[in-house]
Design an enzyme around this catalytic site. Structure first.
Site, PDB file in Angstrom:
ATOM      1  N   LYS A   1       0.856  -1.201   0.000  1.00 43.66           N
ATOM      2  CA  LYS A   1       0.000   0.000   0.000  1.00 43.66           C
ATOM      3  C   LYS A   1       0.885   1.241   0.000  1.00 43.66           C
ATOM      4  CE  LYS A   1      -3.304   2.596   2.910  1.00 43.66           C
ATOM      5  NZ  LYS A   1      -4.166   2.588   4.102  1.00 43.66           N
TER       6      LYS A   1
ATOM      7  N   ASP B   1      -2.688  10.182   3.703  1.00 47.73           N
ATOM      8  CA  ASP B   1      -4.092   9.797   3.849  1.00 47.73           C
ATOM      9  C   ASP B   1      -4.833  10.828   4.697  1.00 47.73           C
ATOM     10  OD1 ASP B   1      -6.518   8.569   4.090  1.00 47.73           O
ATOM     11  OD2 ASP B   1      -5.810   6.895   5.331  1.00 47.73           O
TER      12      ASP B   1
ATOM     13  N   LYS C   1     -10.278  12.923   8.074  1.00 46.04           N
ATOM     14  CA  LYS C   1      -9.806  12.520   9.398  1.00 46.04           C
ATOM     15  C   LYS C   1      -9.757  13.742  10.314  1.00 46.04           C
ATOM     16  CE  LYS C   1      -6.767   8.695   8.017  1.00 46.04           C
ATOM     17  NZ  LYS C   1      -7.429   7.623   8.770  1.00 46.04           N
TER      18      LYS C   1
ATOM     19  N   ASP D   1       1.518   6.235   5.640  1.00 47.36           N
ATOM     20  CA  ASP D   1       0.535   5.337   5.042  1.00 47.36           C
ATOM     21  C   ASP D   1       1.054   4.662   3.760  1.00 47.36           C
ATOM     22  OD1 ASP D   1      -1.894   4.154   5.582  1.00 47.36           O
ATOM     23  OD2 ASP D   1      -3.073   5.583   4.410  1.00 47.36           O
TER      24      ASP D   1
ATOM     25  N   ASP E   1     -12.329   7.101   3.634  1.00 53.02           N
ATOM     26  CA  ASP E   1     -11.112   6.862   4.422  1.00 53.02           C
ATOM     27  C   ASP E   1     -10.698   5.384   4.402  1.00 53.02           C
ATOM     28  OD1 ASP E   1      -8.969   7.481   5.969  1.00 53.02           O
ATOM     29  OD2 ASP E   1     -10.085   7.760   7.841  1.00 53.02           O
TER      30      ASP E   1
ATOM     31  N   GLU F   1      -9.539   3.709   2.052  1.00 53.37           N
ATOM     32  CA  GLU F   1      -9.004   3.795   0.692  1.00 53.37           C
ATOM     33  C   GLU F   1      -7.941   2.739   0.395  1.00 53.37           C
ATOM     34  OE1 GLU F   1      -7.767   5.312   3.169  1.00 53.37           O
ATOM     35  OE2 GLU F   1      -5.610   5.035   2.857  1.00 53.37           O
TER      36      GLU F   1
ATOM     37  N   ARG G   1      -7.823  -0.482   0.949  1.00 55.14           N
ATOM     38  CA  ARG G   1      -8.362  -1.688   0.315  1.00 55.14           C
ATOM     39  C   ARG G   1      -8.750  -1.431  -1.128  1.00 55.14           C
ATOM     40  NH1 ARG G   1     -12.767  -1.942   5.010  1.00 55.14           N
ATOM     41  NH2 ARG G   1     -11.064  -0.834   6.038  1.00 55.14           N
TER      42      ARG G   1
HETATM   43  N1  BES Z   1      -4.387   4.462   6.878  1.00 50.09           N
HETATM   44  C1  BES Z   1      -5.544   4.224   7.648  1.00 50.09           C
HETATM   45  C2  BES Z   1      -5.306   3.194   8.761  1.00 50.09           C
HETATM   46  C3  BES Z   1      -4.439   3.632   9.899  1.00 50.09           C
HETATM   47  C4  BES Z   1      -5.009   4.220  11.014  1.00 50.09           C
HETATM   48  C5  BES Z   1      -3.097   3.416   9.890  1.00 50.09           C
HETATM   49  C6  BES Z   1      -4.232   4.585  12.078  1.00 50.09           C
HETATM   50  C7  BES Z   1      -2.311   3.790  10.953  1.00 50.09           C
HETATM   51  C8  BES Z   1      -2.879   4.375  12.059  1.00 50.09           C
HETATM   52  C9  BES Z   1      -6.659   3.677   6.768  1.00 50.09           C
HETATM   53  O1  BES Z   1      -6.663   4.150   5.469  1.00 50.09           O
HETATM   54  C10 BES Z   1      -7.926   4.094   7.401  1.00 50.09           C
HETATM   55  O2  BES Z   1      -8.173   5.262   7.464  1.00 50.09           O
HETATM   56  N2  BES Z   1      -8.712   3.125   7.854  1.00 50.09           N
HETATM   57  C11 BES Z   1      -9.942   3.415   8.511  1.00 50.09           C
HETATM   58  C12 BES Z   1     -10.961   2.434   7.996  1.00 50.09           C
HETATM   59  C13 BES Z   1     -12.360   2.736   8.427  1.00 50.09           C
HETATM   60  C14 BES Z   1     -12.845   3.978   7.760  1.00 50.09           C
HETATM   61  C15 BES Z   1     -13.218   1.558   8.091  1.00 50.09           C
HETATM   62  C16 BES Z   1      -9.739   3.281  10.001  1.00 50.09           C
HETATM   63  O3  BES Z   1      -9.015   2.377  10.417  1.00 50.09           O
HETATM   64  O4  BES Z   1     -10.279   4.088  10.734  1.00 50.09           O
HETATM   65 ZN    ZN Z   2      -4.885   4.779   4.702  1.00 52.24          ZN
HETATM   66 MN    MN Z   3      -7.733   5.965   5.308  1.00 48.90          MN
END
Ligand code: BES
Ligand code: ZN
Ligand code: MN
Length: 483
Positions: free
Chosen positions: A253, A258, A265, A276, A335, A337, A339
């Site tokens: 990834k 992000d 966020k 990220d 968010d 993204e 996947r």
């Molecule tokens: N890059 C983030 C995941 C992440 C969060 C990595 C904190 C490191 C620290 C990912 O893209 C994300 O935002 N995931 C969301 C998914 C949710 C919207 C289902 C998350 O984990 O909140």
């Molecule tokens: Zn992310």
């Molecule tokens: Mn995200």
């Protein structure tokens, strides 16, 4: 040996290692005398720097505590090497010889100790100050050797070389993670891959927006829509084995920043979202290490990379896109993204007729809640592959934990309008993200590493860890050695 500093170990109870005893004999009991005064008890990770030890040609002797002899395992050994290197890093020695490879580490042999000695030393010497305007002109530690009392064998030398190669690959991953998103853009990652290709004579191909449109990568293209930085799909190939050997494909990834997109966020600690792209960094670092070791394996890195930004043209919650596989996705949260870029990269990987595909991603905050910064979340549709990755993580001391991918969880990502939704609600967030990916990994053996908690450290000592380069490199080494 002529050196600025000799490093030897002392167990708890002031018990000297064989190497320490050898120095003590030459110094006519000087070390034993100091230990008797109680300056070093031998507690794990403590150090004591001595100058002018009689009978030695070295300028300094650094004693490092190893803890209890019968408790010395991989973690303790690596901690001791790290403590020694940190104690030296800011001191006056320009070079050092570490005599710790011959201590008995539980269940491990000398090759392991040399490999890990080199890798742990590289890990502990890593610094990132290229973006400070004041350059540090102090000379500092520039060379570390690992000492043995006898003559090194070819296997000994090879273990050290492999440890140094791993250290360099992990260092590259750390650099890429630590670089901010205004420098480390998708184009920057592509340039890094091309530079690796030149250094190690690899094949590198960078696909641009038009290419991705032709491939109908609707999910990846949806994520990049709100950004002005052009997206890339990087393909980096290392062929260390014959054509008959099916490759391992590593999919990383590469979200260089992000923001969350329209599902923005919160601002607190949003700077951390520059990490990220750590999955991408770990793919580049692992391929660099494998190439430097000249491992007889075939590895292909596939890196979907772009930014996730809000913007007038950005995707919006509820939008439905068609992925390269033909499956439609309802994007309920922009968010989620990672996947989306990964699913098209997984489909793209089919063309390499892989033996296995492993994706590496800072995918979910839920994984951080589940496993913290200790273990990477491991998911797989193949039990043998999962076991091999777990074992590699254990051996490399870069551990993963096997999580369930049961069908029951697939329920959560059903969509009334499209084939799948890109989120599954709060419960089991790391698992439903893996379930989403599994829909695009039906044609090969596949594993997914959620490194959201392990790729970087927050807080005062914040920075990229370079994980899981050690796990992945060890996995490839084991494959190479099996042949
Ligand atoms: N890059 C983030 C995941 C992440 C969060 C990595 C904190 C490191 C620290 C990912 O893209 C994300 O935002 N995931 C969301 C998914 C949710 C919207 C289902 C998350 O984990 O909140
Ligand atoms: Zn992310
Ligand atoms: Mn995200």
């Amino acid at each position: 040996m002529k050196t600025d500093c000799v490093v030897v170990g002392v167990f708890e109870g002031r018990d000297m290692t064989a190497a320490a005893k050898a120095i003590d004999r030459a110094a006519k009991g000087h070390l034993a005398g100091i230990l008797k005064h109680g300056d070093l008890e031998g507690k794990l990770g403590t150090t004591l720097l001595l100058h002018g030890v009689p009978g030695t040609s070295a300028e300094r002797v650094l004693l490092v505590g190893l803890g209890k002899a019968d408790e010395l395992g991989p973690k303790q050994y690596r901690e001791a090497v790290g403590a020694a290197v940190r104690a030296l890093a800011d001191g006056g020695a320009a070079d050092a010889v570490i005599y710790l490879a011959e201590v008995r580490v539980k269940d491990q042999d000398r090759s392991w100790a040399l490999f890990h000695g080199a890798a742990a030393a590289a890990d502990a010497t890593y610094r990132f100050h290229r973006l400070k305007s004041k350059k540090n002109n102090r000379k500092g530690l520039s060379k570390i050797a690992l000492g043995l009392t006898g003559k090194p064998t070819a296997a000994d030398a090879n273990a050290v070389k492999r440890g140094a190669a791993l250290g360099a690959g992990q260092g590259l991953a750390k650099d890429l993670g630590n670089l901010p998103s205004n420098i480390c853009t998708p184009s920057y990652l592509a340039k890094q891959a091309q530079a690796l290709a030149r250094t190690h004579k690899l094949k590198c191909q960078v696909l641009v927006q038009k290419d991705m449109e032709k491939l109908a990568m609707g999910a990846l293209l949806a994520v990049t829509k709100g950004s002005r930085e052009p997206a890339k799909l990087i393909v980096l190939e290392y062929h260390g084995a014959g054509k008959t050997h099916k490759p391992v494909v590593l999919v990383g990834k590469g979200i260089t920043f992000d923001t969350g997109g329209i599902s923005l966020k919160p601002s607190a600690e949003m700077d951390e979202m520059k990490y990220d792209m750590s999955g991408a960094g770990s793919v580049l670092g692992t391929i660099a290490a494998a190439a430097q070791m000249q491992l007889p394996v075939n590895v292909i890195g596939v890196i979907p990379t772009c930014e996730n930004m809000p913007g007038g043209n950005a995707i919006k919650p509820g939008d439905i896109v068609t992925s390269m596989s033909g499956q439609t996705v309802e994007i309920l949260n922009t968010d989620a993204e990672g996947r989306l870029v990964l699913c098209d990269a997984l489909t793209y990987s089919e063309r390499f007729e892989p033996d296995a595909v492993i994706d590496i991603a800072t995918l979910t905050g839920a994984c951080v809640i589940a496993l913290g910064g200790v273990a990477t979340g491991l998911y797989s549709n193949d039990n043998q592959l999962a076991q091999d990755l777990l074992a590699a993580g254990q051996s490399a001391w870069d551990r993963a934990w096997h999580m369930p991918l049961w069908d029951d969880y697939q329920e959560q990502i059903k969509s009334p309008f499209a084939d799948i939704a890109n989120i599954g609600g709060r419960p089991a967030g790391s698992i439903t993200a893996a379930c989403f990916l599994s829909r695009f990994a039906k044609k090969f053996k596949w594993a997914h590493l959620d490194i959201a908690g392990t790729a970087w450290r927050g807080g005062k000592e914040k920075g990229s860890t370079g994980r899981p380069v050690p796990l992945l490199t060890q996995f490839l080494m084991a494959r190479a050695d099996k042949r």
